[in-house]
Design an enzyme around this catalytic site. Sequence first.
Site, PDB file in Angstrom:
ATOM      1  N   ASN A 137      -1.007  -5.555 -10.269  1.00 36.01           N
ATOM      2  CA  ASN A 137      -0.217  -6.647 -10.853  1.00 36.01           C
ATOM      3  C   ASN A 137       0.429  -6.193 -12.161  1.00 36.01           C
ATOM      4  O   ASN A 137      -0.145  -5.398 -12.932  1.00 36.01           O
ATOM      5  CB  ASN A 137      -1.042  -7.927 -11.035  1.00 36.01           C
ATOM      6  CG  ASN A 137      -2.302  -7.766 -11.842  1.00 36.01           C
ATOM      7  OD1 ASN A 137      -2.904  -6.703 -11.885  1.00 36.01           O
ATOM      8  ND2 ASN A 137      -2.713  -8.831 -12.491  1.00 36.01           N
ATOM      9  N   GLU A 155       2.288  -8.025 -15.374  1.00 37.41           N
ATOM     10  CA  GLU A 155       2.592  -9.317 -15.991  1.00 37.41           C
ATOM     11  C   GLU A 155       3.726  -9.196 -17.002  1.00 37.41           C
ATOM     12  O   GLU A 155       3.996  -8.115 -17.540  1.00 37.41           O
ATOM     13  CB  GLU A 155       1.332  -9.872 -16.674  1.00 37.41           C
ATOM     14  CG  GLU A 155       0.233 -10.150 -15.654  1.00 37.41           C
ATOM     15  CD  GLU A 155      -0.998 -10.804 -16.251  1.00 37.41           C
ATOM     16  OE1 GLU A 155      -1.141 -10.821 -17.503  1.00 37.41           O
ATOM     17  OE2 GLU A 155      -1.825 -11.307 -15.456  1.00 37.41           O
ATOM     18  N   GLU A 176      -0.281  -7.302  -4.501  1.00 35.24           N
ATOM     19  CA  GLU A 176      -0.027  -7.167  -3.061  1.00 35.24           C
ATOM     20  C   GLU A 176       1.454  -6.938  -2.792  1.00 35.24           C
ATOM     21  O   GLU A 176       1.840  -6.127  -1.950  1.00 35.24           O
ATOM     22  CB  GLU A 176      -0.466  -8.436  -2.310  1.00 35.24           C
ATOM     23  CG  GLU A 176      -1.943  -8.761  -2.421  1.00 35.24           C
ATOM     24  CD  GLU A 176      -2.270  -9.678  -3.586  1.00 35.24           C
ATOM     25  OE1 GLU A 176      -1.691  -9.494  -4.687  1.00 35.24           O
ATOM     26  OE2 GLU A 176      -3.110 -10.567  -3.394  1.00 35.24           O
ATOM     27  N   CYS A 202       2.025 -14.429  -2.042  1.00 33.34           N
ATOM     28  CA  CYS A 202       1.815 -13.111  -1.408  1.00 33.34           C
ATOM     29  C   CYS A 202       1.525 -13.262   0.067  1.00 33.34           C
ATOM     30  O   CYS A 202       1.982 -12.440   0.879  1.00 33.34           O
ATOM     31  CB  CYS A 202       0.682 -12.364  -2.107  1.00 33.34           C
ATOM     32  SG  CYS A 202       1.195 -11.716  -3.702  1.00 33.34           S
TER      33      CYS A 202
HETATM   34  N1  THU Z   1      -2.439 -11.934  -8.935  1.00 35.23           N
HETATM   35  C1  THU Z   1      -2.239 -10.923  -8.030  1.00 35.23           C
HETATM   36  O1  THU Z   1      -1.897  -9.795  -8.411  1.00 35.23           O
HETATM   37  N2  THU Z   1      -2.424 -11.204  -6.729  1.00 35.23           N
HETATM   38  C2  THU Z   1      -2.803 -12.409  -6.236  1.00 35.23           C
HETATM   39  O2  THU Z   1      -2.831 -12.595  -5.033  1.00 35.23           O
HETATM   40  C3  THU Z   1      -3.198 -13.477  -7.160  1.00 35.23           C
HETATM   41  C4  THU Z   1      -2.806 -13.283  -8.569  1.00 35.23           C
HETATM   42  C5  THU Z   1      -2.239 -11.657 -10.359  1.00 35.23           C
HETATM   43  C6  THU Z   1      -1.042 -12.347 -10.971  1.00 35.23           C
HETATM   44  C7  THU Z   1      -1.454 -12.412 -12.424  1.00 35.23           C
HETATM   45  O3  THU Z   1      -1.105 -11.198 -13.053  1.00 35.23           O
HETATM   46  C8  THU Z   1      -2.965 -12.512 -12.384  1.00 35.23           C
HETATM   47  O4  THU Z   1      -3.362 -12.085 -11.090  1.00 35.23           O
HETATM   48  C9  THU Z   1      -3.510 -13.891 -12.645  1.00 35.23           C
HETATM   49  O5  THU Z   1      -2.907 -14.845 -11.834  1.00 35.23           O
END
Ligand code: THU
Length: 126
Positions: A41, A43, A54, A86
């Site tokens: 992820n 941000e 994902e 996702c």
């Molecule tokens: N996040 C993911 O990477 N995948 C998911 O399926 C759920 C959420 C990340 C997004 C954000 O950076 C952090 O988790 C908290 O929501």
Amino acid sequence: MNDQLIEKAIHMRENAIAPYSKYKVGSAVLTDSGKIFGGCNVESSSYGLTCCAERIALYNAISNGYTKFTALAVATKNGGYPCGACLQVIWDLCGEISIYISDISGNIKNKTSSELLPNAFDKSSL
Ligand code: THU
């Protein structure tokens, strides 16, 4: 192969940029030819621009020329499930595949796309 896929997802958490949520996510996808691509992820200070692990794993594979997938793994500290956004993208790009949901101790839940997103909206609905 599934062990390698899950290991890759766990490892990808180390690359996560998650200064706001502090929730690191790693993911990996397996192509039909046996190649593995990872993602984490990323941000943004403008929170809505954040991209999940994902989707980054899938877009990484696709941008390298791989478009057919048989499995995806996602790893978080607590074994969290993939988000709805996702799951929609996974369904659109992969159809019915295995999804391995792992925590960092290696506890694994073994699901499928349609189990996690039943009655999905897709191109057949258009
Ligand atoms: N996040 C993911 O990477 N995948 C998911 O399926 C759920 C959420 C990340 C997004 C954000 O950076 C952090 O988790 C908290 O929501």
